[in-house]
Design an enzyme around this catalytic site. Structure first.
Site, PDB file in Angstrom:
ATOM      1  NE  ARG A   1      -2.208  -1.166   3.524  1.00 23.62           N
ATOM      2  CZ  ARG A   1      -2.481  -0.609   4.698  1.00 23.62           C
ATOM      3  NH1 ARG A   1      -3.531   0.167   4.849  1.00 23.62           N
ATOM      4  NH2 ARG A   1      -1.730  -0.840   5.749  1.00 23.62           N
TER       5      ARG A   1
ATOM      6  CG  ASN B   1      -3.763  -4.425   3.443  1.00 24.23           C
ATOM      7  OD1 ASN B   1      -3.296  -4.393   2.313  1.00 24.23           O
ATOM      8  ND2 ASN B   1      -3.011  -4.334   4.513  1.00 24.23           N
TER       9      ASN B   1
END
Length: 122
Positions: free
Chosen positions: A49, A67
């Protein structure tokens, strides 16, 4: 895109590149394209990320990355076609050195809300 990402991606082993699956065709007559993508493989707990946000900021892509409970990473992104294609390719290669992307499922979706920047969502 002149950055550490270029150096890193140039060194990646071809076997570590995931496949891209498009669920629909890209719109032809829009300046800004919008996608959602689901990335699977070893993509959580490896800085995916964080590095995705860095790459998006560098390319001028707006959206979110988060996520998911099933171990995948979800991305919404908006940009012009050229930069969005570069971003999708980056997702396929895995912007994080520790990531191993198996596949990226991309859906063009004009209903995605445009964001003012790119952010990580928990």
């Amino acid at each position: 895109m002149g950055s550490i990402f270029n150096d890193f991606l140039a060194q990646r082993d071809n076997n570590s590149k995931g496949e891209i699956i498009y669920t629909n065709d890209s719109p032809k007559d829009t300046a800004t394209q919008k996608i959602r993508a689901e990335i699977s493989g070893r993509v959580q707990g490896v800085g995916f990320r964080f590095s995705t946000k860095q790459a998006a900021d560098e390319l001028g892509v707006k959206g979110i990355v988060r996520n998911e409970a099933d171990g995948t990473v979800y991305v919404e992104a908006t940009s012009d076609k050229k930069h969005l294609d570069q971003f999708i390719e980056l997702l396929r290669k895995g912007p994080s050195p520790a990531a191993v992307v198996e596949k990226v499922v991309v859906t063009y979706d004009e209903k995605i809300e445009e964001k003012s920047n790119f952010s990580q969502v928990n």
